[in-house]
Each structure stands twice: as C-alpha cells, then as structure tokens.
Design a protein around this motif. Structure first.
Motif, PDB file in Angstrom:
ATOM      1  N   LEU A  37       1.179  -1.305   0.140  1.00  0.00           N
ATOM      2  CA  LEU A  37       0.086  -0.013   0.312  1.00  0.00           C
ATOM      3  C   LEU A  37       1.056   1.526  -0.193  1.00  0.00           C
ATOM      4  O   LEU A  37       1.409   1.294   1.300  1.00  0.00           O
ATOM      5  N   GLU A  38       0.860   1.774  -1.205  1.00  0.00           N
ATOM      6  CA  GLU A  38       1.986   2.914  -1.317  1.00  0.00           C
ATOM      7  C   GLU A  38       2.618   4.008  -0.892  1.00  0.00           C
ATOM      8  O   GLU A  38       1.195   4.598   0.099  1.00  0.00           O
ATOM      9  N   GLY A  39       3.637   3.985   0.100  1.00  0.00           N
ATOM     10  CA  GLY A  39       3.626   4.943   0.744  1.00  0.00           C
ATOM     11  C   GLY A  39       3.255   4.642   2.151  1.00  0.00           C
ATOM     12  O   GLY A  39       2.923   5.764   3.331  1.00  0.00           O
ATOM     13  N   ILE A  40       2.288   3.538   2.820  1.00  0.00           N
ATOM     14  CA  ILE A  40       2.181   3.453   3.776  1.00  0.00           C
ATOM     15  C   ILE A  40       3.128   2.499   4.723  1.00  0.00           C
ATOM     16  O   ILE A  40       3.619   1.382   4.215  1.00  0.00           O
ATOM     17  N   ASP A  41       3.759   3.153   5.732  1.00  0.00           N
ATOM     18  CA  ASP A  41       3.918   1.719   6.819  1.00  0.00           C
ATOM     19  C   ASP A  41       3.260   1.295   7.844  1.00  0.00           C
ATOM     20  O   ASP A  41       3.530   2.464   8.580  1.00  0.00           O
ATOM     21  N   PRO A  42       3.107   0.636   7.703  1.00  0.00           N
ATOM     22  CA  PRO A  42       1.602  -0.349   8.889  1.00  0.00           C
ATOM     23  C   PRO A  42       2.428   0.330  10.440  1.00  0.00           C
ATOM     24  O   PRO A  42       1.815  -0.127  11.722  1.00  0.00           O
ATOM     25  N   THR A  43       3.664   0.255  10.038  1.00  0.00           N
ATOM     26  CA  THR A  43       4.002  -0.410  12.130  1.00  0.00           C
ATOM     27  C   THR A  43       4.539   0.837  12.777  1.00  0.00           C
ATOM     28  O   THR A  43       4.698   1.807  13.712  1.00  0.00           O
ATOM     29  N   SER A  44       4.010   2.414  11.605  1.00  0.00           N
ATOM     30  CA  SER A  44       4.897   3.347  12.091  1.00  0.00           C
ATOM     31  C   SER A  44       3.224   4.369  12.871  1.00  0.00           C
ATOM     32  O   SER A  44       3.589   5.636  12.920  1.00  0.00           O
ATOM     33  N   PHE A  45       2.469   3.779  12.812  1.00  0.00           N
ATOM     34  CA  PHE A  45       1.399   5.016  13.523  1.00  0.00           C
ATOM     35  C   PHE A  45       1.105   5.273  14.320  1.00  0.00           C
ATOM     36  O   PHE A  45       0.753   3.899  15.396  1.00  0.00           O
ATOM     37  N   GLU A  46       1.148   6.080  15.008  1.00  0.00           N
ATOM     38  CA  GLU A  46       0.848   5.928  16.857  1.00  0.00           C
ATOM     39  C   GLU A  46      -0.554   6.640  16.586  1.00  0.00           C
ATOM     40  O   GLU A  46      -1.115   6.182  17.975  1.00  0.00           O
ATOM     41  N   GLY A  92       4.264  13.254  12.067  1.00  0.00           N
ATOM     42  CA  GLY A  92       4.521  11.983  11.712  1.00  0.00           C
ATOM     43  C   GLY A  92       4.064  11.041  11.807  1.00  0.00           C
ATOM     44  O   GLY A  92       4.478   9.634  10.878  1.00  0.00           O
ATOM     45  N   LYS A  93       3.626  10.609  13.203  1.00  0.00           N
ATOM     46  CA  LYS A  93       3.290   9.554  13.528  1.00  0.00           C
ATOM     47  C   LYS A  93       1.553   9.250  12.976  1.00  0.00           C
ATOM     48  O   LYS A  93       1.271   8.287  14.301  1.00  0.00           O
ATOM     49  N   THR A  94       1.282  10.209  12.610  1.00  0.00           N
ATOM     50  CA  THR A  94      -0.049  10.142  12.373  1.00  0.00           C
ATOM     51  C   THR A  94      -0.543   9.992  10.927  1.00  0.00           C
ATOM     52  O   THR A  94       0.353  10.324  10.139  1.00  0.00           O
ATOM     53  N   LEU A  95      -1.308   9.210  10.994  1.00  0.00           N
ATOM     54  CA  LEU A  95      -1.993   8.660   9.438  1.00  0.00           C
ATOM     55  C   LEU A  95      -4.036   8.857   9.693  1.00  0.00           C
ATOM     56  O   LEU A  95      -4.478  10.171  10.662  1.00  0.00           O
ATOM     57  N   VAL A  96      -3.593  10.280   9.248  1.00  0.00           N
ATOM     58  CA  VAL A  96      -4.587  10.757   8.515  1.00  0.00           C
ATOM     59  C   VAL A  96      -5.533  10.462   7.407  1.00  0.00           C
ATOM     60  O   VAL A  96      -5.137  10.463   6.204  1.00  0.00           O
ATOM     61  N   ILE A  97      -6.488  10.016   7.694  1.00  0.00           N
ATOM     62  CA  ILE A  97      -7.752   9.512   6.742  1.00  0.00           C
ATOM     63  C   ILE A  97      -9.014  10.350   5.704  1.00  0.00           C
ATOM     64  O   ILE A  97      -9.638  10.687   6.828  1.00  0.00           O
ATOM     65  N   ALA A  98      -8.565  10.542   4.891  1.00  0.00           N
ATOM     66  CA  ALA A  98     -10.050  11.560   4.362  1.00  0.00           C
ATOM     67  C   ALA A  98     -10.733  10.606   4.047  1.00  0.00           C
ATOM     68  O   ALA A  98     -10.504   9.450   2.758  1.00  0.00           O
ATOM     69  N   ILE A  99     -12.141  10.737   4.011  1.00  0.00           N
ATOM     70  CA  ILE A  99     -13.021   9.674   3.720  1.00  0.00           C
ATOM     71  C   ILE A  99     -13.976  11.184   3.013  1.00  0.00           C
ATOM     72  O   ILE A  99     -14.538  11.588   3.600  1.00  0.00           O
ATOM     73  N   GLY A 172      -3.908  -4.448  11.148  1.00  0.00           N
ATOM     74  CA  GLY A 172      -3.706  -5.677  12.320  1.00  0.00           C
ATOM     75  C   GLY A 172      -2.935  -6.682  12.345  1.00  0.00           C
ATOM     76  O   GLY A 172      -2.357  -6.954  12.855  1.00  0.00           O
ATOM     77  N   ARG A 173      -3.242  -6.982  11.251  1.00  0.00           N
ATOM     78  CA  ARG A 173      -2.084  -7.753  10.650  1.00  0.00           C
ATOM     79  C   ARG A 173      -0.839  -7.699  10.743  1.00  0.00           C
ATOM     80  O   ARG A 173       0.208  -8.517  11.111  1.00  0.00           O
ATOM     81  N   GLU A 174      -0.177  -6.379   9.655  1.00  0.00           N
ATOM     82  CA  GLU A 174       0.602  -6.586   9.381  1.00  0.00           C
ATOM     83  C   GLU A 174       1.057  -5.544  10.894  1.00  0.00           C
ATOM     84  O   GLU A 174       2.803  -5.711  11.514  1.00  0.00           O
ATOM     85  N   ASN A 175       0.613  -5.273  12.266  1.00  0.00           N
ATOM     86  CA  ASN A 175       1.077  -4.825  13.376  1.00  0.00           C
ATOM     87  C   ASN A 175       1.597  -5.647  14.120  1.00  0.00           C
ATOM     88  O   ASN A 175       1.505  -5.551  15.118  1.00  0.00           O
ATOM     89  N   GLY A 176       1.073  -7.386  13.927  1.00  0.00           N
ATOM     90  CA  GLY A 176       0.783  -8.616  14.602  1.00  0.00           C
ATOM     91  C   GLY A 176      -0.011  -8.138  15.861  1.00  0.00           C
ATOM     92  O   GLY A 176       0.323  -8.682  17.046  1.00  0.00           O
ATOM     93  N   VAL A 177      -1.150  -7.242  15.573  1.00  0.00           N
ATOM     94  CA  VAL A 177      -2.041  -7.592  16.449  1.00  0.00           C
ATOM     95  C   VAL A 177      -3.926  -8.576  16.427  1.00  0.00           C
ATOM     96  O   VAL A 177      -3.751  -9.492  17.291  1.00  0.00           O
ATOM     97  N   LEU A 178      -3.321  -8.798  15.220  1.00  0.00           N
ATOM     98  CA  LEU A 178      -4.249  -9.959  14.577  1.00  0.00           C
ATOM     99  C   LEU A 178      -3.385 -11.015  13.711  1.00  0.00           C
ATOM    100  O   LEU A 178      -2.378 -10.676  13.259  1.00  0.00           O
ATOM    101  N   LYS A 179      -4.255 -12.677  14.318  1.00  0.00           N
ATOM    102  CA  LYS A 179      -3.203 -13.368  13.140  1.00  0.00           C
ATOM    103  C   LYS A 179      -4.214 -13.800  12.496  1.00  0.00           C
ATOM    104  O   LYS A 179      -5.355 -13.004  12.209  1.00  0.00           O
TER     105      LYS A 179
END
Ligand code: M6R
Length: 364
Positions: A37-46, A92-99, A172-179
């Motif tokens: 998912l281009e430009g998104i490091d899933p483990t980098s967001f607080e 920088g650790k914020t992911l802003v999602i515009a819907i 969740g998967r990429e962060n290891g929260v979900l199996k």
C-alpha cells in the motif's frame, strides 16, 4: 440510464451487492500483501485521524471501531469543517484518512492540506479516480461503487465501510495485533456480505415490507433513530437520509443517551427506529426499547431472525440477515436507505435532487 428504476437513488441502493463485491476484489492485491500500500508503513502510526463530511463522516465513526478493535490504533474522527479550524495534534506518526466519495469536498480538502502542513501521512478513501483528494493524498484506496448520481449517498457509504474494514484488518495483521487466522475468518465474513444484502433486497422487491412501513409513517413530522456501538452511526445515517430527501425532522442518538434528554420527545405520534440486531449490546438495546414502549412510542425495529425479545416489543419489524456485529452496519443501513427513499417518493419529492443540496459541496 436509470436502468428501469424510477430514480437513481433506488437504482444505486440495489447496486450495493455488486458495489461491495467490486470493492473487495478491487482492493484484494494490497490486502493480501501482493503489492504494497504505497507510501504507508503500517507499523509507524501512533494514531489515526479521520476527516470527512456528511455520510462519509458516518463511515468514519464506524471505522473508528474497526481501527481500535482490529489494529489497536487510537482513532479520532472529525468533521472536516471542524478539524480544519481546531489546531489538531498531528505529527509524523499520525495517519490522516480523508473519506470522500467525490474527492472534491472543500472542507475535506482543506483538512487534508492542514494535516499535510503538520506532517501527517495522508490516505484518501475515494470513489472518483483523478479527483483532487486522490491527487493530493500520499495513498489512495478506491471504492468501486461506480458513479453515484443521487445526491443522497448510498452505495458510496457501504463501499467505504468495506474498504475501511479491509484496511483495519490489514493494519492489524501487519502490526501483529491480529493472527492470520483471525484476518482470514473476518475476511470470509466480509465476502458473505454482498449476498446477504442481495437476499434482503430481493425479498423487499417481492414483499415490499419497508415500503409498507413507509406508507404508515410518511406523514410524520419527526422521527427518532436509535442504535448503539457500531450501529449508533447507522442511526445518524438513517436520520440524515430521511432529513435530506423527505424534509422530515429526524434525529439519531445512541440509545443509551435517551434518558438524558431525548426521551422527552417520545409520544404515540413519533416513530422510533431501533437498530436491534444481534451483538454485544443486544440486551442493552432491548431495555432501551422497553423505555420507549413505556412512553407509548411507535417502535420500528431492525432485527435478525429469531429475536423474540425484540419481536415482542416492536410494532413494526424489518428483518435483516445476521452478520458479524462489526459488519452489521453495511447490511443494516440498507433498509434505512429504502425507508427514506419510499417516504420521499410518497411525499412526491424530487428524490435525486433534494432542495438546497448539491452532490458535492465544493465551497466552504
Ligand atoms: O463526496 P463526499 O463524500 O466528500 O461528500 C460528503 C457529503 O457532502 C455527502 O456525504 C452528503 O452528506 C450526502 N448528500 C449525504 O447523503
């Protein structure tokens, strides 16, 4: 081009099984991990901040449940028109999602630009390829609803929920929260949603249950929509649909809040629409229904098969197929769209072009 339907809105309501299913397949590649998912490091967001307006905002309120439950990322949801003027805490650790369905809503674009200035990563969930939001975001997740012509948004909403649900499982998967197994199980449940909506719509076409209930209530002056948990935003969305096309005053509330004020509105003339499908708050909603019943409110209940407690209390029943609680908003909103549609049509209003409204609000 209405394909035999009287209005675009009803056509678009009936397109939802196809639209949801296309949104699942259109987003499969990144979901499965075949492409990044281009430009998104899933483990980098607080934290996640969601900005949107109207119906898209309601999708954001539900997505907060997805992100907090499945990705364990703190999530805030703002009206874009508020966010842009409130000096939000962003780094920088914020992911802003515009819907945004259109990708052209002025307030949403302004909120994105503010977030960008403050250093956030920007992701747009959008239905229109090449729109301004898609050009300005770091990453875009498309909904595959196809063109939405009716001013009242329907299929854009259910496809936004679909895409956001997938994103939350992916994070969740990429962060290891979900199996992996849980991701797969939840994804299989999502795959069943289109056929559940299809089943409901097919039955409505034959039996006209929602249409008949609309016939009972189209002269009402007010309506109250109540739900809890993931279905509280569905109460808001049901009320918005009714307001914008039928001009009937309607309010959505979390049903647990009723005793803090809105219960004063209830008498035998006010239809109260309860979203009472199965899930973690089912019993709580049933006791809220008892409170309304005691004040002689007319109860219309959305319920799943075999819900004797709800059947006993409600005056009118709309049965919807059972799905996992987190997915229930995608199914439950459909009868509320139909209810608003039929009421507006009975009142003789221009359903696709309601007064004072534009399809996309490109000015502040
Ligand atoms: O194109 P957008 O998703 O940004 O539009 C946001 C709202 O203007 C839109 O959802 C509006 O609330 C609809 N008319 C609701 O049915």
């Amino acid at each position: 081009e209405k394909g035999g339907y009287k209005h675009f809105m009803i056509k678009e309501i009936y397109e939802q099984p196809r639209a949801v299913s296309d949104t699942i397949s259109g987003n499969m590649a990144w979901f499965k991990g075949d492409v990044p998912l281009e430009g998104i490091d899933p483990t980098s967001f607080e934290r996640i901040q969601i900005v949107a307006c109207g119906t898209s905002f309601h999708a954001g309120l539900i997505a907060k449940f997805f992100f907090e439950n499945f990705s364990q990322i703190l999530t805030e949801v703002d009206y874009a028109s508020e966010y842009r003027y409130r000096n939000p805490v962003v780094n920088g650790k914020t992911l802003v999602i515009a819907i945004t369905q259109s990708g052209e809503t002025a307030d949403t674009l302004a909120a994105m630009r503010l977030a960008r200035k403050k250093g956030a990563k920007l992701l747009a969930v959008c239905n229109v390829i090449g729109s301004t939001a898609t050009r300005e975001a770091d990453t875009v997740i498309y909904t595959y609803a196809g063109p939405e012509i009716s001013v009242a948004s329907t299929k854009a909403f259910t496809t936004q929920l679909t895409a956001l649900y997938m994103l939350s499982l992916w994070l969740g998967r990429e962060n290891g929260v979900l199996k992996e197994e849980e991701v797969n199980a939840r994804f299989s449940q999502l795959m069943e949603v289109p056929s559940k909506i299809e089943y409901f719509l097919g039955r409505e076409k034959k039996e006209g249950n929602v249409k008949n209930i609309a016939l009972e209530f189209y002269r009402s002056k007010d309506a109250l929509y109540l739900g809890r948990h993931v279905n509280y935003p569905i109460a808001l969305e049901g009320a918005l649909k009714l307001k914008e096309i039928s001009y009937i005053h309607a309010e959505g509330y979390p049903s647990g809040e009723m005793k803090h004020g809105p219960i004063a509105l209830i008498d035998e003339s006010v239809p109260v629409i309860f979203i009472a499908t199965k899930g973690s708050v089912y019993e709580k909603v049933v006791s809220n229904m008892e409170e309304v019943k005691a004040r002689k409110g007319k109860i219309i209940a959305l319920l799943n098969p075999s819900s004797p407690e709800v059947e006993r209390i409600s005056d009118f029943k709309i049965e919807v197929p059972e799905v996992d609680e987190f997915l229930s908003p995608i199914v439950n909103v459909v009868p509320l769209q139909l209810f608003a549609y039929y009421i507006a049509d009975f009142l003789g209003y221009d359903v696709d072009q309601p007064r004072n409204l534009a399809k996309s609000v490109t000015v502040e």
